[in-house]
Design a protein around this motif. Sequence first.
Motif, PDB file in Angstrom:
ATOM      1  N   PRO A   1      42.577 -36.789  17.759  1.00  0.00           N
ATOM      2  CA  PRO A   1      43.390 -35.815  18.497  1.00  0.00           C
ATOM      3  C   PRO A   1      42.789 -35.422  19.837  1.00  0.00           C
ATOM      4  O   PRO A   1      43.501 -35.075  20.766  1.00  0.00           O
ATOM      5  CB  PRO A   1      43.480 -34.621  17.545  1.00  0.00           C
ATOM      6  CG  PRO A   1      42.387 -34.810  16.550  1.00  0.00           C
ATOM      7  CD  PRO A   1      42.215 -36.282  16.430  1.00  0.00           C
TER       8      PRO A   1
ATOM      9  N   TRP B   1      43.327 -30.856  12.094  1.00  0.00           N
ATOM     10  CA  TRP B   1      44.474 -31.536  12.684  1.00  0.00           C
ATOM     11  C   TRP B   1      45.081 -32.479  11.651  1.00  0.00           C
ATOM     12  O   TRP B   1      44.369 -33.052  10.825  1.00  0.00           O
ATOM     13  CB  TRP B   1      44.045 -32.363  13.900  1.00  0.00           C
ATOM     14  CG  TRP B   1      43.356 -31.594  14.975  1.00  0.00           C
ATOM     15  CD1 TRP B   1      42.096 -31.066  14.939  1.00  0.00           C
ATOM     16  CD2 TRP B   1      43.886 -31.259  16.254  1.00  0.00           C
ATOM     17  NE1 TRP B   1      41.801 -30.436  16.120  1.00  0.00           N
ATOM     18  CE2 TRP B   1      42.875 -30.541  16.951  1.00  0.00           C
ATOM     19  CE3 TRP B   1      45.103 -31.504  16.901  1.00  0.00           C
ATOM     20  CZ2 TRP B   1      43.065 -30.069  18.245  1.00  0.00           C
ATOM     21  CZ3 TRP B   1      45.284 -31.044  18.187  1.00  0.00           C
ATOM     22  CH2 TRP B   1      44.278 -30.326  18.846  1.00  0.00           C
TER      23      TRP B   1
ATOM     24  N   MET C   1      47.930 -35.827  11.185  1.00  0.00           N
ATOM     25  CA  MET C   1      48.756 -36.837  11.832  1.00  0.00           C
ATOM     26  C   MET C   1      50.113 -36.846  11.132  1.00  0.00           C
ATOM     27  O   MET C   1      50.257 -37.375  10.025  1.00  0.00           O
ATOM     28  CB  MET C   1      48.082 -38.208  11.761  1.00  0.00           C
ATOM     29  CG  MET C   1      48.855 -39.323  12.435  1.00  0.00           C
ATOM     30  SD  MET C   1      47.966 -40.900  12.430  1.00  0.00           S
ATOM     31  CE  MET C   1      47.170 -40.847  14.038  1.00  0.00           C
TER      32      MET C   1
ATOM     33  N   TYR D   1      52.188 -41.435  10.643  1.00  0.00           N
ATOM     34  CA  TYR D   1      51.062 -42.364  10.583  1.00  0.00           C
ATOM     35  C   TYR D   1      51.148 -43.415  11.689  1.00  0.00           C
ATOM     36  O   TYR D   1      52.220 -43.958  11.981  1.00  0.00           O
ATOM     37  CB  TYR D   1      51.032 -43.043   9.212  1.00  0.00           C
ATOM     38  CG  TYR D   1      49.804 -43.883   8.967  1.00  0.00           C
ATOM     39  CD1 TYR D   1      48.538 -43.321   8.955  1.00  0.00           C
ATOM     40  CD2 TYR D   1      49.912 -45.263   8.753  1.00  0.00           C
ATOM     41  CE1 TYR D   1      47.404 -44.082   8.728  1.00  0.00           C
ATOM     42  CE2 TYR D   1      48.785 -46.039   8.516  1.00  0.00           C
ATOM     43  CZ  TYR D   1      47.538 -45.436   8.519  1.00  0.00           C
ATOM     44  OH  TYR D   1      46.409 -46.196   8.303  1.00  0.00           O
TER      45      TYR D   1
ATOM     46  N   ASN E   1      49.787 -41.780  17.553  1.00  0.00           N
ATOM     47  CA  ASN E   1      48.712 -40.914  18.044  1.00  0.00           C
ATOM     48  C   ASN E   1      49.221 -39.577  18.575  1.00  0.00           C
ATOM     49  O   ASN E   1      48.534 -38.558  18.470  1.00  0.00           O
ATOM     50  CB  ASN E   1      47.924 -41.643  19.142  1.00  0.00           C
ATOM     51  CG  ASN E   1      47.180 -42.859  18.616  1.00  0.00           C
ATOM     52  OD1 ASN E   1      46.700 -42.863  17.487  1.00  0.00           O
ATOM     53  ND2 ASN E   1      47.089 -43.902  19.427  1.00  0.00           N
TER      54      ASN E   1
ATOM     55  N   SER F   1      51.378 -37.756  17.372  1.00  0.00           N
ATOM     56  CA  SER F   1      51.842 -36.861  16.308  1.00  0.00           C
ATOM     57  C   SER F   1      50.728 -35.978  15.743  1.00  0.00           C
ATOM     58  O   SER F   1      50.964 -35.190  14.825  1.00  0.00           O
ATOM     59  CB  SER F   1      52.478 -37.668  15.165  1.00  0.00           C
ATOM     60  OG  SER F   1      51.497 -38.410  14.451  1.00  0.00           O
ATOM     61  N   TRP F   2      49.489 -36.091  16.287  1.00  0.00           N
ATOM     62  CA  TRP F   2      48.415 -35.198  15.853  1.00  0.00           C
ATOM     63  C   TRP F   2      48.809 -33.754  16.142  1.00  0.00           C
ATOM     64  O   TRP F   2      49.199 -33.414  17.258  1.00  0.00           O
ATOM     65  CB  TRP F   2      47.113 -35.512  16.575  1.00  0.00           C
ATOM     66  CG  TRP F   2      46.337 -36.688  16.067  1.00  0.00           C
ATOM     67  CD1 TRP F   2      46.137 -37.881  16.699  1.00  0.00           C
ATOM     68  CD2 TRP F   2      45.631 -36.781  14.820  1.00  0.00           C
ATOM     69  NE1 TRP F   2      45.358 -38.712  15.935  1.00  0.00           N
ATOM     70  CE2 TRP F   2      45.026 -38.065  14.780  1.00  0.00           C
ATOM     71  CE3 TRP F   2      45.447 -35.913  13.748  1.00  0.00           C
ATOM     72  CZ2 TRP F   2      44.255 -38.495  13.700  1.00  0.00           C
ATOM     73  CZ3 TRP F   2      44.683 -36.337  12.667  1.00  0.00           C
ATOM     74  CH2 TRP F   2      44.096 -37.609  12.648  1.00  0.00           C
TER      75      TRP F   2
END
Length: 280
Positions: free
Chosen positions: A164, A195, A197, A200, A203, A205-206
């Motif tokens: 993140p 954090w 996710m 999956y 990136n 979506s963190w």
Amino acid sequence: MKRNNHCRRRKRTDKKKNPLPFLPHELIVQILLRLPVKSLIRFKCVSTEFPTKIPFSPFALEEEEDEEGDKKFYGFGYDHLTDDYLVVSISVHPLHFEFFSLRANTWKEIEYAHLPFSPIVGRTQAGLLFNDGIHWLAYHHDLRKGVIAVFDLMERKLFYMDLPYNSYWCCELWVFGEFLSFSTMNFSNNTVMIWTMKEYKVNSSWTKTHAVSVDGTPNESFSPFCCTKNGDIIGTDQETGLVRYNDKGQLLEHRPYSSEFEAVVYTESLLSLPGESEQA
């Protein structure tokens, strides 16, 4: 009489000027790698020499290590497509990538001309099994940043995902509910930031979900490793105690345990290991 006293004082003063024992730079690095983060930060504040020897990133310390030393990732996972259990072993120096199939009862090597990842210094590199992949916190040498290295059990290949943010110290990977999670210590306000996710391999979506204060724990540290069905966060104080927080980050319980034991997470399953009659 006065002259003799003066001589004695002079001798005592001369003794204090004796140089301190010399420690090789390589030995100093190895000592620093084994110290708590808070101690290292204090050293940086009181010494004019240590700031050059204690960078904020443990990966920089890693470059000080012997490049011929053996650094390994390892992990264990289940491939549901072939109904097989795999033991993965990745050696960085020298480069050697292989996995063991319990069903075939054999090791198979995977050829890689270049492996850009290496383990984070001072960490146990047992991989986290999640979503058909084994995950490790690693340093990407080409990109010069921390990443999550992943071995895809289905496709038998490596890839990486971003963290993140570019945080290095006191990082942990774990599973929070149904999501891959990342936690790190923020020393400026004594909190552990968590954090997740949300999607999956995406990136962006963190999402920062929790900020847990560690002021109430005995040694002001918290390393989460799982959560309960009602959202409580379970972890260790990184020494000899289990810690439980609620989903709002409030400390609920601290339970000490013997230093001879280690807390781990397991999942019950009806799957069984391949029998001897099924092995080649």
